[in-house]
Design an enzyme around this catalytic site. Structure first.
Site, PDB file in Angstrom:
ATOM      1  N   ASP A  45       0.841  -1.205   0.000  1.00 45.74           N
ATOM      2  CA  ASP A  45       0.000   0.000   0.000  1.00 45.74           C
ATOM      3  C   ASP A  45       0.876   1.256   0.000  1.00 45.74           C
ATOM      4  O   ASP A  45       0.368   2.377  -0.061  1.00 45.74           O
ATOM      5  CB  ASP A  45      -1.024  -0.001   1.137  1.00 45.74           C
ATOM      6  N   SER A  46       2.220   1.057  -0.001  1.00 45.89           N
ATOM      7  CA  SER A  46       3.135   2.175  -0.266  1.00 45.89           C
ATOM      8  C   SER A  46       2.867   2.777  -1.636  1.00 45.89           C
ATOM      9  O   SER A  46       3.374   3.856  -1.951  1.00 45.89           O
ATOM     10  CB  SER A  46       4.592   1.706  -0.182  1.00 45.89           C
ATOM     11  N   ASP A  84      -1.111  -6.129   0.059  1.00 44.79           N
ATOM     12  CA  ASP A  84      -1.494  -5.487   1.325  1.00 44.79           C
ATOM     13  C   ASP A  84      -2.996  -5.305   1.449  1.00 44.79           C
ATOM     14  O   ASP A  84      -3.655  -4.807   0.521  1.00 44.79           O
ATOM     15  CB  ASP A  84      -0.861  -4.091   1.406  1.00 44.79           C
ATOM     16  N   LYS A 113      -1.147  -9.339   3.375  1.00 41.47           N
ATOM     17  CA  LYS A 113      -0.392  -8.796   4.517  1.00 41.47           C
ATOM     18  C   LYS A 113      -1.280  -7.824   5.274  1.00 41.47           C
ATOM     19  O   LYS A 113      -2.013  -7.035   4.653  1.00 41.47           O
ATOM     20  CB  LYS A 113       0.887  -8.094   4.035  1.00 41.47           C
ATOM     21  N   GLU A 115      -1.280  -5.228   8.970  1.00 36.50           N
ATOM     22  CA  GLU A 115      -0.433  -4.571   9.975  1.00 36.50           C
ATOM     23  C   GLU A 115      -1.059  -4.732  11.364  1.00 36.50           C
ATOM     24  O   GLU A 115      -2.238  -4.436  11.545  1.00 36.50           O
ATOM     25  CB  GLU A 115      -0.308  -3.072   9.650  1.00 36.50           C
ATOM     26  N   GLU A 182       9.313  -3.823  10.279  1.00 36.18           N
ATOM     27  CA  GLU A 182       9.747  -2.548   9.689  1.00 36.18           C
ATOM     28  C   GLU A 182      10.312  -1.646  10.795  1.00 36.18           C
ATOM     29  O   GLU A 182       9.658  -1.424  11.823  1.00 36.18           O
ATOM     30  CB  GLU A 182       8.555  -1.849   8.998  1.00 36.18           C
TER      31      GLU A 182
HETATM   32  O1  KIV Z   1       3.527  -1.112   1.589  1.00 39.35           O
HETATM   33  C1  KIV Z   1       4.722  -1.446   1.606  1.00 39.35           C
HETATM   34  O2  KIV Z   1       5.504  -1.160   0.702  1.00 39.35           O
HETATM   35  C2  KIV Z   1       5.197  -2.175   2.759  1.00 39.35           C
HETATM   36  C3  KIV Z   1       6.686  -2.294   2.902  1.00 39.35           C
HETATM   37  C4  KIV Z   1       7.212  -1.031   3.479  1.00 39.35           C
HETATM   38  C5  KIV Z   1       7.062  -3.454   3.703  1.00 39.35           C
HETATM   39  O3  KIV Z   1       4.439  -2.613   3.559  1.00 39.35           O
END
Ligand code: KIV
Length: 264
Positions: A45-46, A84, A113, A115, A182
């Site tokens: 989600d970056s 994500d 994934k 968090e 992280e």
């Molecule tokens: O969204 C992302 O790119 C991430 C990485 C920073 C691990 O979760």
């Protein structure tokens, strides 16, 4: 080469071979990155930061993640694809987590994934018992940036370190197949990795995780301003983008990245 699966990642881990992961958001990069030897593509989600220009990941939607997961899956033949769950797509209930995780899996992800710590163990169990592999992201969790008070290194005190260890164990017991750290101290990542029986992936977590991940734009030197301490620009000295990615893979596999200067 055939598709990398979760059991194959687990085998790399038990054989002591480091896992190389990069973020990826589109089809062309998916093909290039995996051709250069990366094991896992993370549709992070970056993308809210690096593609959309937001200052956090909070505005990223399920529609964004489904779209980019599909783009990556169509360009990929061999890598293991993680995607994500974005902000507010899983925190409400395990049923909500399942519904949205299923959309990412249908779009082409092989693992989702999320968090958070032990508070999400029930959701992790609910998903994994229904056939959806889960990676749990601990330490600096960008979706909680306002709760954390900024993008800061986590787990610096003995108490916070013990809490992170307890979270990682609870998530592993619930069924998480990978734990991602992280921005935590290298010695804490080493300690927790040694306690677990599943691979750990680090970003700003020192050299002793089972593998590493970076945001692909960061490791190619495409960012405004100063890079984070844990980033190395692999374009320096590289002849092409493919060469830079191949150098990243080699550096992760031989343990030369991250070095002390990239660690907390
Ligand atoms: O969204 C992302 O790119 C991430 C990485 C920073 C691990 O979760």
């Amino acid at each position: 080469m055939s598709r990398i699966t979760l059991p194959r990642l687990q085998k790399l881990y038990t054989d002591g071979i480091k896992i190389a992961m990069l973020t990826c958001y589109d089809s062309s990069f998916a093909a290039l990155i995996e051709e250069a030897g990366v094991d896992c593509l993370l549709v992070g989600d970056s993308l809210g930061n690096v593609l959309q220009g937001h200052s956090s990941t909070l505005p990223v939607t399920m529609e964004d993640m489904v779209y980019h997961t599909g783009c990556v899956a169509r360009g990929s033949r061999t890598a293991f694809i993680l995607s994500d769950l974005p902000f507010a797509s899983y925190q409400e209930s395990r049923e909500q987590a399942y519904r949205n995780a299923a959309r990412l899996m249908a779009a082409g992800a092989h693992m989702v994934k999320l968090e958070g710590g032990a508070e999400f163990a029930r959701s992790v169990g609910f998903l994994t018992r229904r056939g959806i592999p889960v990676c749990a992201h601990l330490g600096l969790t960008p979706q909680s940036v306002h709760q954390l008070g900024g993008y800061r290194v986590q787990g610096r005190t003995a108490e916070a370190g013990d809490q992170l260890l307890a979270d990682a164990i609870a998530l592993q017991e619930a069924g998480a197949g990978i734990i991602l750290f992280e921005a935590i101290p290298a010695d804490l990542a080493k300690r927790v990795t040694a306690e677990l029986q599943v691979p750990t992936i680090g970003i700003g977590a020192g050299p002793d995780c089972s593998g590493q991940v970076l945001v692909v734009y960061d490791m190619l030197g495409i960012y405004p301003g100063r890079p984070a301490k844990f980033v190395r620009n692999f374009m320096n000295g590289a002849s092409s983008v493919s060469d830079a990615v191949a150098r990243y893979v080699r550096a992760v596999k031989d343990g030369s990245f991250p070095a002390a200067e990239h660690s907390f």
